[in-house]
Design a protein around this motif. Structure first.
Motif, PDB file in Angstrom:
ATOM      1  N   ASN A 246      14.770 -44.289 -33.579  1.00 38.36           N
ATOM      2  CA  ASN A 246      14.378 -43.013 -32.976  1.00 38.36           C
ATOM      3  C   ASN A 246      15.240 -42.684 -31.771  1.00 38.36           C
ATOM      4  OD1 ASN A 246      12.412 -41.931 -34.551  1.00 38.36           O
ATOM      5  ND2 ASN A 246      10.774 -43.143 -33.618  1.00 38.36           N
ATOM      6  N   ILE A 247      15.503 -43.716 -30.960  1.00 38.04           N
ATOM      7  CA  ILE A 247      16.337 -43.494 -29.781  1.00 38.04           C
ATOM      8  C   ILE A 247      17.735 -43.084 -30.210  1.00 38.04           C
ATOM      9  CG2 ILE A 247      17.508 -44.689 -27.882  1.00 38.04           C
ATOM     10  CD1 ILE A 247      14.844 -46.239 -27.492  1.00 38.04           C
ATOM     11  N   ASN A 248      18.276 -43.810 -31.171  1.00 42.08           N
ATOM     12  CA  ASN A 248      19.605 -43.467 -31.688  1.00 42.08           C
ATOM     13  C   ASN A 248      19.657 -42.037 -32.204  1.00 42.08           C
ATOM     14  OD1 ASN A 248      20.607 -45.975 -31.228  1.00 42.08           O
ATOM     15  ND2 ASN A 248      21.582 -46.122 -33.240  1.00 42.08           N
ATOM     16  N   LYS A 249      18.600 -41.688 -32.930  1.00 43.43           N
ATOM     17  CA  LYS A 249      18.538 -40.353 -33.523  1.00 43.43           C
ATOM     18  C   LYS A 249      18.498 -39.300 -32.416  1.00 43.43           C
ATOM     19  CE  LYS A 249      15.444 -37.750 -36.203  1.00 43.43           C
ATOM     20  NZ  LYS A 249      14.056 -37.714 -36.572  1.00 43.43           N
ATOM     21  N   ALA A 253      21.374 -36.608 -31.649  1.00 42.57           N
ATOM     22  CA  ALA A 253      20.996 -35.191 -31.752  1.00 42.57           C
ATOM     23  C   ALA A 253      21.347 -34.445 -30.465  1.00 42.57           C
ATOM     24  CB  ALA A 253      19.500 -35.060 -32.045  1.00 42.57           C
ATOM     25  N   LEU A 254      21.152 -35.106 -29.334  1.00 42.26           N
ATOM     26  CA  LEU A 254      21.507 -34.495 -28.048  1.00 42.26           C
ATOM     27  C   LEU A 254      23.017 -34.255 -27.982  1.00 42.26           C
ATOM     28  CD1 LEU A 254      20.576 -33.613 -25.193  1.00 42.26           C
ATOM     29  CD2 LEU A 254      20.948 -35.964 -24.455  1.00 42.26           C
ATOM     30  N   ASP A 256      25.008 -33.843 -30.499  1.00 43.62           N
ATOM     31  CA  ASP A 256      25.352 -32.767 -31.437  1.00 43.62           C
ATOM     32  C   ASP A 256      25.059 -31.390 -30.836  1.00 43.62           C
ATOM     33  OD1 ASP A 256      26.099 -34.680 -33.248  1.00 43.62           O
ATOM     34  OD2 ASP A 256      24.237 -34.581 -34.427  1.00 43.62           O
ATOM     35  N   VAL A 257      23.928 -31.282 -30.145  1.00 42.23           N
ATOM     36  CA  VAL A 257      23.557 -29.989 -29.551  1.00 42.23           C
ATOM     37  C   VAL A 257      24.570 -29.594 -28.469  1.00 42.23           C
ATOM     38  CG1 VAL A 257      21.893 -28.888 -27.972  1.00 42.23           C
ATOM     39  CG2 VAL A 257      21.096 -29.973 -30.073  1.00 42.23           C
ATOM     40  N   VAL A 258      24.883 -30.532 -27.588  1.00 40.86           N
ATOM     41  CA  VAL A 258      25.788 -30.180 -26.490  1.00 40.86           C
ATOM     42  C   VAL A 258      27.195 -29.896 -27.036  1.00 40.86           C
ATOM     43  CG1 VAL A 258      26.638 -30.806 -24.200  1.00 40.86           C
ATOM     44  CG2 VAL A 258      24.363 -31.499 -24.884  1.00 40.86           C
ATOM     45  N   TYR A 259      27.601 -30.650 -28.061  1.00 44.88           N
ATOM     46  CA  TYR A 259      28.909 -30.392 -28.694  1.00 44.88           C
ATOM     47  C   TYR A 259      28.935 -28.991 -29.310  1.00 44.88           C
ATOM     48  CZ  TYR A 259      32.840 -30.708 -31.931  1.00 44.88           C
ATOM     49  OH  TYR A 259      34.012 -30.466 -32.599  1.00 44.88           O
ATOM     50  N   ALA A 260      27.858 -28.636 -30.006  1.00 48.90           N
ATOM     51  CA  ALA A 260      27.777 -27.305 -30.627  1.00 48.90           C
ATOM     52  C   ALA A 260      27.834 -26.210 -29.558  1.00 48.90           C
ATOM     53  CB  ALA A 260      26.497 -27.187 -31.460  1.00 48.90           C
ATOM     54  N   LEU A 261      27.199 -26.460 -28.424  1.00 47.02           N
ATOM     55  CA  LEU A 261      27.232 -25.485 -27.327  1.00 47.02           C
ATOM     56  C   LEU A 261      28.637 -25.388 -26.736  1.00 47.02           C
ATOM     57  CD1 LEU A 261      23.909 -26.442 -25.515  1.00 47.02           C
ATOM     58  CD2 LEU A 261      24.366 -24.290 -26.719  1.00 47.02           C
ATOM     59  N   ALA A 262      29.244 -26.561 -26.517  1.00 49.64           N
ATOM     60  CA  ALA A 262      30.570 -26.591 -25.892  1.00 49.64           C
ATOM     61  C   ALA A 262      31.615 -25.922 -26.781  1.00 49.64           C
ATOM     62  CB  ALA A 262      30.967 -28.029 -25.576  1.00 49.64           C
ATOM     63  N   THR A 263      31.454 -26.045 -28.101  1.00 52.03           N
ATOM     64  CA  THR A 263      32.437 -25.445 -29.007  1.00 52.03           C
ATOM     65  C   THR A 263      31.994 -24.063 -29.469  1.00 52.03           C
ATOM     66  OG1 THR A 263      31.406 -26.643 -30.837  1.00 52.03           O
ATOM     67  CG2 THR A 263      33.350 -27.659 -29.842  1.00 52.03           C
ATOM     68  N   LYS A 264      30.933 -23.567 -28.849  1.00 47.70           N
ATOM     69  CA  LYS A 264      30.415 -22.227 -29.138  1.00 47.70           C
ATOM     70  C   LYS A 264      30.127 -22.016 -30.628  1.00 47.70           C
ATOM     71  CE  LYS A 264      32.164 -20.211 -24.901  1.00 47.70           C
ATOM     72  NZ  LYS A 264      31.903 -21.404 -24.185  1.00 47.70           N
ATOM     73  N   SER A 265      29.497 -23.002 -31.193  1.00 46.47           N
ATOM     74  CA  SER A 265      29.129 -22.934 -32.611  1.00 46.47           C
ATOM     75  C   SER A 265      28.017 -21.896 -32.816  1.00 46.47           C
ATOM     76  CB  SER A 265      28.653 -24.320 -33.040  1.00 46.47           C
ATOM     77  OG  SER A 265      27.966 -24.252 -34.248  1.00 46.47           O
ATOM     78  N   PRO A 269      21.852 -27.185 -33.344  1.00 45.58           N
ATOM     79  CA  PRO A 269      20.807 -27.934 -34.062  1.00 45.58           C
ATOM     80  C   PRO A 269      19.715 -28.535 -33.159  1.00 45.58           C
ATOM     81  CG  PRO A 269      22.796 -29.269 -33.870  1.00 45.58           C
ATOM     82  CD  PRO A 269      23.109 -27.960 -33.216  1.00 45.58           C
ATOM     83  N   TYR A 270      19.003 -27.653 -32.453  1.00 52.52           N
ATOM     84  CA  TYR A 270      17.938 -28.115 -31.549  1.00 52.52           C
ATOM     85  C   TYR A 270      16.828 -28.867 -32.271  1.00 52.52           C
ATOM     86  CZ  TYR A 270      19.769 -24.874 -28.001  1.00 52.52           C
ATOM     87  OH  TYR A 270      20.546 -24.219 -27.094  1.00 52.52           O
ATOM     88  N   ARG A 271      16.610 -28.513 -33.536  1.00 50.94           N
ATOM     89  CA  ARG A 271      15.406 -29.010 -34.204  1.00 50.94           C
ATOM     90  C   ARG A 271      15.557 -30.404 -34.806  1.00 50.94           C
ATOM     91  NH1 ARG A 271      11.059 -25.908 -34.843  1.00 50.94           N
ATOM     92  NH2 ARG A 271      11.239 -24.045 -33.566  1.00 50.94           N
ATOM     93  N   ASN A 272      16.716 -31.009 -34.598  1.00 49.80           N
ATOM     94  CA  ASN A 272      16.938 -32.327 -35.206  1.00 49.80           C
ATOM     95  C   ASN A 272      16.244 -33.484 -34.495  1.00 49.80           C
ATOM     96  OD1 ASN A 272      18.345 -31.140 -37.182  1.00 49.80           O
ATOM     97  ND2 ASN A 272      20.366 -31.891 -36.577  1.00 49.80           N
ATOM     98  N   SER A 273      15.724 -33.242 -33.291  1.00 49.22           N
ATOM     99  CA  SER A 273      14.976 -34.313 -32.623  1.00 49.22           C
ATOM    100  C   SER A 273      13.988 -33.694 -31.646  1.00 49.22           C
ATOM    101  CB  SER A 273      15.912 -35.254 -31.868  1.00 49.22           C
ATOM    102  OG  SER A 273      16.295 -34.668 -30.638  1.00 49.22           O
ATOM    103  N   LYS A 274      12.982 -34.497 -31.294  1.00 47.16           N
ATOM    104  CA  LYS A 274      11.991 -34.009 -30.334  1.00 47.16           C
ATOM    105  C   LYS A 274      12.616 -33.814 -28.962  1.00 47.16           C
ATOM    106  CE  LYS A 274       7.916 -35.567 -32.691  1.00 47.16           C
ATOM    107  NZ  LYS A 274       7.193 -36.753 -33.097  1.00 47.16           N
ATOM    108  N   LEU A 275      13.563 -34.688 -28.648  1.00 44.80           N
ATOM    109  CA  LEU A 275      14.225 -34.587 -27.346  1.00 44.80           C
ATOM    110  C   LEU A 275      14.924 -33.230 -27.189  1.00 44.80           C
ATOM    111  CD1 LEU A 275      15.258 -36.046 -24.701  1.00 44.80           C
ATOM    112  CD2 LEU A 275      17.235 -36.746 -26.037  1.00 44.80           C
ATOM    113  N   THR A 276      15.726 -32.860 -28.184  1.00 41.96           N
ATOM    114  CA  THR A 276      16.478 -31.604 -28.079  1.00 41.96           C
ATOM    115  C   THR A 276      15.556 -30.389 -28.199  1.00 41.96           C
ATOM    116  OG1 THR A 276      17.046 -31.860 -30.417  1.00 41.96           O
ATOM    117  CG2 THR A 276      18.724 -32.463 -28.805  1.00 41.96           C
ATOM    118  N   HIS A 277      14.492 -30.558 -28.954  1.00 44.81           N
ATOM    119  CA  HIS A 277      13.510 -29.486 -29.096  1.00 44.81           C
ATOM    120  C   HIS A 277      12.867 -29.189 -27.740  1.00 44.81           C
ATOM    121  CE1 HIS A 277      10.279 -27.767 -32.010  1.00 44.81           C
ATOM    122  NE2 HIS A 277      10.809 -26.873 -31.207  1.00 44.81           N
TER     123      HIS A 277
END
Ligand code: ADP
Length: 327
Positions: A246-249, A253-254, A256-265, A269-277
């Motif tokens: 779960n921690i790894n996930k 996921a965090l 992936d979200v920050v990468y997507a933001l940085a590359t203006k995707s 993918p906020y919904r991939n983990s509770k943390l990012t949600h």
């Protein structure tokens, strides 16, 4: 306040990142070699020669060096005051209505808790942030309210959650202590426990500009993430294995979200983990994000260090390149 706001904006813009306009900053901090590492004869593999330009060198072999670029690089000589001086403009922008998320990422034992929580003598980002927020509020003497939520047990189950409305810095310190103690009580070994849970502090700021009457609601997340050491290294089984997965996930996921933001995707993918949600409204949009990537200077931790630095580089939206040979 416009003068004060302009000053904060200028301070913030001084922390340039290579892409210029991004709201994501990555600061790298390296702890000192420990007494044990020194007596065991472990070499230091980190080169701070160009640290003032945000460049960090890692000696990956007798004649190989890999370099990384960050918005700031702190050597073990830099203290809590130096580090907070750079984070300060970011945390105060929460008073201008921005949501802010600061998190510390890295292998267990690299100084995540030291940077965020600190010690009684050497207070970290959490305490200094709240102290500044109160100070600015006092100077403005405006209506200003802080609410703190802290979860030490991980974000998805409630047991460790502490909620409080605080009026002054003394009350804040008490709340922070309760959170950090509950982290310690959950396990016989604080370090072991902190490696397995995210410690999340959420400060809700309601502020009212007395001149314009305008109200702003903003959120500041201060997050000491669970240890990033890879699953392969843990000999976890059963519940512990599930927990590690779960921690790894959540950490990936965090990333992936920050990468997507940085590359203006287009898709974040906020919904991939509770943390990012949970952090969703404080990551992306107008929000400002600061990640501390914490590393060990020791050759013993080289592979974890490289893996953390690669994660942090990707978070800045940069493609990873091969190691360069030094002649
Ligand atoms: P983590 O939270 O990543 O597991 P800790 O914050 O517990 O790591 O740090 C591990 C040890 O290293 C602690 O004893 C801490 O006081 C020490 N330490 C970490 N960073 C620094 C630093 N910059 N200067 C001095 N000591 C540090």
């Amino acid at each position: 306040y416009s003068e004060e706001q302009a000053k904060r904006k200028e301070l913030y813009n001084q922390i340039q990142d290579t892409k210029g306009k991004s709201n994501i900053r990555v600061f790298c901090r390296c702890r000192p070699l420990s007494k044990e590492e020194i007596s065991a004869g472990f070499a230091q593999v980190v080169d701070f020669g160009a640290a003032k330009d945000g460049d960090l060198g890692i000696l990956t072999g007798a004649s190989t060096k890999k370099t990384f670029k960050f918005d700031r690089v702190y050597s073990p000589k830099d203290n809590q005051v130096d580090v907070f001086a750079d984070a300060f403009p970011l945390v105060t922008s929460v008073l201008d209505g921005y949501n802010v998320c600061i998190f510390a990422y890295g292998q267990t034992g690299t100084g995540k808790t030291f940077t965020m929580e600190g010690t009684d003598q050497n207070r970290g980002v959490n305490y200094r942030t709240l102290e500044e927020l109160f100070q600015i509020a006092k100077e403005r003497s405006e209506s200003f309210k802080l609410e703190i939520k802290q979860s030490a047990e991980g974000f998805h189950h409630a047991p460790g959650i502490v909620e409080a409305q605080v009026e002054n810095i003394k009350e804040v310190w008490n709340v922070l202590q309760i959170g950090s103690n509950s982290r310690a009580v959950g396990s016989n070994n604080v370090n072991e426990h902190s490696s397995r849970s995210h410690c999340m502090l959420c400060i809700m700021v309601k502020s009212k500009n007395l001149m314009t009457g305008e109200c702003t609601n903003s959120k500041l997340w201060l997050v000491d993430l669970a240890g990033s050491e890879r699953l392969a290294r843990t000999d976890a089984q059963g519940e512990r294995l599930k927990e590690a997965q779960n921690i790894n996930k959540s950490l990936s996921a965090l990333g992936d979200v920050v990468y997507a933001l940085a590359t203006k995707s287009n898709h974040i993918p906020y919904r991939n983990s509770k943390l990012t949600h949970l952090l969703q409204d404080s990551l992306g949009g107008d929000s400002k994000t600061l990640m501390f990537v914490q590393i060990s200077p020791s050759e013993r931790d080289l592979s974890e260090t490289l893996s953390s630095l690669n994660f942090a580089t990707r978070v800045r939206g940069v493609e990873l390149g091969p190691a360069k040979r030094q002649v």
